[in-house]
Design a protein around this motif. Structure first.
Motif, PDB file in Angstrom:
ATOM      1  N   LYS A  24       1.041  -1.166   0.083  1.00 24.09           N
ATOM      2  CA  LYS A  24      -0.250  -0.176  -0.064  1.00 24.09           C
ATOM      3  C   LYS A  24       0.765   1.513  -0.247  1.00 24.09           C
ATOM      4  CE  LYS A  24      -1.771  -1.192   3.942  1.00 24.09           C
ATOM      5  NZ  LYS A  24      -1.128  -2.575   4.043  1.00 24.09           N
ATOM      6  N   SER A  25       2.198   0.948   1.094  1.00 21.39           N
ATOM      7  CA  SER A  25       2.692   2.558   1.150  1.00 21.39           C
ATOM      8  C   SER A  25       3.796   2.769   0.003  1.00 21.39           C
ATOM      9  CB  SER A  25       3.566   2.799   2.211  1.00 21.39           C
ATOM     10  OG  SER A  25       2.242   2.484   3.270  1.00 21.39           O
ATOM     11  N   THR A  26       4.392   1.658  -0.596  1.00 21.88           N
ATOM     12  CA  THR A  26       4.502   1.922  -1.558  1.00 21.88           C
ATOM     13  C   THR A  26       3.771   1.997  -2.991  1.00 21.88           C
ATOM     14  OG1 THR A  26       5.957   0.257  -1.385  1.00 21.88           O
ATOM     15  CG2 THR A  26       6.419   0.127  -3.319  1.00 21.88           C
ATOM     16  N   THR A 102      -5.490   8.394   0.199  1.00 21.98           N
ATOM     17  CA  THR A 102      -5.234   7.908   2.189  1.00 21.98           C
ATOM     18  C   THR A 102      -5.108   6.397   1.959  1.00 21.98           C
ATOM     19  OG1 THR A 102      -5.860   7.760   4.254  1.00 21.98           O
ATOM     20  CG2 THR A 102      -7.467   7.425   2.208  1.00 21.98           C
ATOM     21  N   ASP A 103      -3.608   5.957   2.427  1.00 23.11           N
ATOM     22  CA  ASP A 103      -3.117   4.746   2.812  1.00 23.11           C
ATOM     23  C   ASP A 103      -3.753   4.024   4.213  1.00 23.11           C
ATOM     24  OD1 ASP A 103      -1.087   2.585   3.701  1.00 23.11           O
ATOM     25  OD2 ASP A 103       0.795   4.077   3.556  1.00 23.11           O
ATOM     26  N   ARG A 104      -4.843   3.212   3.747  1.00 25.06           N
ATOM     27  CA  ARG A 104      -5.218   2.662   5.405  1.00 25.06           C
ATOM     28  C   ARG A 104      -7.229   4.239   5.252  1.00 25.06           C
ATOM     29  NH1 ARG A 104      -4.187  -1.708   6.998  1.00 25.06           N
ATOM     30  NH2 ARG A 104      -2.424  -2.864   7.559  1.00 25.06           N
ATOM     31  N   ALA A 156      10.561  -8.528   5.764  1.00 24.02           N
ATOM     32  CA  ALA A 156      12.450  -7.669   5.487  1.00 24.02           C
ATOM     33  C   ALA A 156      12.614  -6.698   5.309  1.00 24.02           C
ATOM     34  CB  ALA A 156      11.800  -8.176   3.566  1.00 24.02           C
ATOM     35  N   ARG A 157      11.361  -5.438   5.277  1.00 21.22           N
ATOM     36  CA  ARG A 157      10.943  -4.125   5.477  1.00 21.22           C
ATOM     37  C   ARG A 157      11.284  -3.913   6.603  1.00 21.22           C
ATOM     38  NH1 ARG A 157       4.987  -2.033   5.605  1.00 21.22           N
ATOM     39  NH2 ARG A 157       5.495  -3.652   7.739  1.00 21.22           N
ATOM     40  N   GLY A 158      11.349  -5.027   7.681  1.00 20.66           N
ATOM     41  CA  GLY A 158      11.465  -4.632   8.798  1.00 20.66           C
ATOM     42  C   GLY A 158      10.433  -3.222   9.943  1.00 20.66           C
TER      43      GLY A 158
HETATM   44 MG   LIG Z   1       2.302   1.047   4.804  1.00 16.08          MG
END
Ligand SMILES: [Mg+2]
Ligand SMILES: Nc1ncnc2c1ncn2[C@@H]1O[C@H](COP(=O)(O)OP(=O)(O)O)[C@@H](O)[C@H]1O
Length: 218
Positions: A24-26, A102-104, A156-158
């Motif tokens: 989503k953020s990407t 909006t991310d969420r 993997a992203r942390g």
């Molecule tokens: Mg995100």
């Protein structure tokens, strides 16, 4: 000179939804960049948060012991933050014709506090009607990904380990809740196959967004 249509346009409201690590953020960054390149004003925002007051409430939600709040307290804090986010950020941006990404948004409450936490649907529906009212997203992109793949990407992203510790059954309930939302809200919610490459997901999203904005005259 701006066209009459542009002057009359209400903005367009897009929500990105789905589990941890789905992308989503990407993709919200990519979508914002492509709409800006096409000349639109874009307000890229997120939940919980998205306004100074809602970001303060976010700190209560994402810091401290993960079991600090009951699911109902969490839902009430989420909706308190959402009320401020709508009033301070989202509604003014839509009123001046911007595209809001909006991310969420509210479907996250249905998935996480509802399906994940056991808050009854009638409670969440009442909060949603009171806080969101008519200002529901014009388009919700629901990122769908097998649970293990999402958790692997998130690991993997942390970052936030609080969701990764919840177990596969919990994450499967979230995924099923999002699939049910997509099935129920066919006019405004679309499933995005988030297992594809980043470029393929971006392409699927830009087609969906272009179609929906053209249909809405936005
Ligand atoms: Mg995100
Ligand atoms: N389509 C994709 N394929 C493989 N990895 C991806 C893809 N989209 C995002 N990622 C990576 O997966 C991780 C989680 O992505 P992110 O956008 O932060 O997801 P979310 O915001 O949904 O939790 C990041 O490290 C990101 O670079």
């Amino acid at each position: 000179m701006r066209s009459r249509r542009a002057e009359m346009a209400r903005g367009f409201f897009i929500a990105l939804e789905g589990g941890e690590g789905a992308g989503k953020s990407t993709q919200s960054l990519r979508l914002a960049a492509s709409l800006r390149a096409a000349g639109r004003e874009v307000v890229l925002t997120r939940e919980p948060g998205g306004s100074p007051g809602a970001e303060d409430i976010r700190k209560l939600l994402v810091t401290g012991d993960a079991a600090r709040w009951s699911p109902l307290t969490e839902a009430l804090l989420m909706y308190a933050a959402r009320e401020d986010h709508l009033n301070v950020t989202i509604r003014p941006a839509l009123a001046r014709g911007a595209v809001v990404i909006t991310d969420r948004f509210a479907d996250s409450s249905e998935a996480y506090q509802g399906a994940g936490g056991g808050v009854p649907p009638e409670v969440l529906n009442a909060l949603r009607a009171m806080v969101v009212g008519r200002d529901e997203p014009d388009l919700t992109l629901i990122f769908d990904l097998p649970v293990e793949a999402g958790l692997a990407r998130a690991a993997a992203r942390g970052g936030d380990a609080r969701f990764e510790s919840k177990g596969a059954g919990y994450h499967q309930r979230l995924r099923d809740a999002y699939l049910a939302i997509a099935a129920r809200r066919k006019e405004t919610a679309v499933l995005i196959d988030a297992a594809q490459s980043e470029a393929a997901v971006a392409e699927a999203i830009s087609q969906r967004v272009a179609d929906a904005m053209a249909r809405a005259g936005a």
